[in-house]
Design a protein around this motif. Structure first.
Motif, mmCIF file in Angstrom:
data_model
loop_
_atom_site.group_PDB
_atom_site.id
_atom_site.type_symbol
_atom_site.label_atom_id
_atom_site.label_comp_id
_atom_site.label_asym_id
_atom_site.label_seq_id
_atom_site.Cartn_x
_atom_site.Cartn_y
_atom_site.Cartn_z
ATOM 1 N N ILE A 255 -0.650 5.616 6.105
ATOM 2 C CA ILE A 255 -0.079 4.369 5.594
ATOM 3 C C ILE A 255 1.255 4.072 6.291
ATOM 4 C CG2 ILE A 255 0.882 3.232 3.551
ATOM 5 C CD1 ILE A 255 -1.243 4.795 1.900
ATOM 6 N N ASN B 146 2.492 1.612 -3.472
ATOM 7 C CA ASN B 146 1.494 2.032 -4.462
ATOM 8 C C ASN B 146 1.123 3.499 -4.292
ATOM 9 O OD1 ASN B 146 1.422 -0.540 -5.535
ATOM 10 N ND2 ASN B 146 -0.410 -1.145 -4.410
ATOM 11 N N ASP C 224 0.834 -1.208 0.000
ATOM 12 C CA ASP C 224 0.000 0.000 0.000
ATOM 13 C C ASP C 224 0.866 1.254 0.000
ATOM 14 O OD1 ASP C 224 -2.251 -1.566 0.046
ATOM 15 O OD2 ASP C 224 -2.661 -1.256 2.193
#
Length: 179
Positions: A157, A7, A4
């Protein structure tokens, strides 16, 4: 989480966090890790409380596996295990009416009551700590809302990544200690 993070950075372009944002991230990561450790300790104490109150024999329970460094708790568990072993050896070849067995039973009951009180005390302490950590977490999350949206998403994140990494290392440490 690693995927994650990668990305997100690829999708949004490389985003460098400001010093303020980095400080928020570090603070939140620490608070999250403390919260999870406290939750694990509370679960451990709940398990131990249930285990002891259901009159189970504690011979199979290793105090180091509980994840708490409380020396009184460890001593009480060891004492109770020792008393239960003594009872078992005394019980061999005699009845429950034997005065020595009755005395050991009284000691076991007293030690078990002390152990339950100690567990409840630790549980209460951990619950109070969790309340404080929850407030601290809410305050830190409110500060993060001041950070721009993209930077805040990246911060979230990275926070998850750091928390997972810290918990993984903590569990590895506990596994090594138990081993």
């Amino acid at each position: 989480i690693e995927q994650d993070l990668q990305n997100f950075k690829e999708e949004k372009g490389t985003v460098n966090l400001s010093q303020e944002s980095q400080a928020y991230l570090e603070s939140l990561t620490t608070i999250d890790a403390d919260w999870i450790k406290s939750e694990m300790e509370l679960s451990s104490m709940d398990y131990l409380y249930d285990y002891v109150t259901k009159n189970k024999h504690l011979a199979q329970l290793a105090p180091s596996s509980l994840g708490t460094p409380d020396p009184l708790l460890i001593n009480l568990i060891s004492d109770l295990q020792l008393l239960q072993s003594k009872r078992k050896s005394l019980r061999f070849g005699t009845s429950d009416a034997n005065p020595a067995v009755k005395e050991i039973d009284e000691q076991i009951a007293s030690t078990k009551n002390s152990l339950i009180e100690n567990i409840q005390s630790i549980r209460n302490r951990v619950k109070v700590g969790l309340e404080g950590i929850t407030k601290e977490l809410a305050e830190s999350e409110a500060m993060i809302k001041k950070v721009p949206r993209i930077e805040r998403e990246l911060l979230g994140i990275q926070r998850n990544f750091s928390v997972n990494e810290n918990i993984y290392l903590y569990l590895l440490q506990k596994k090594a200690e138990t081993g």
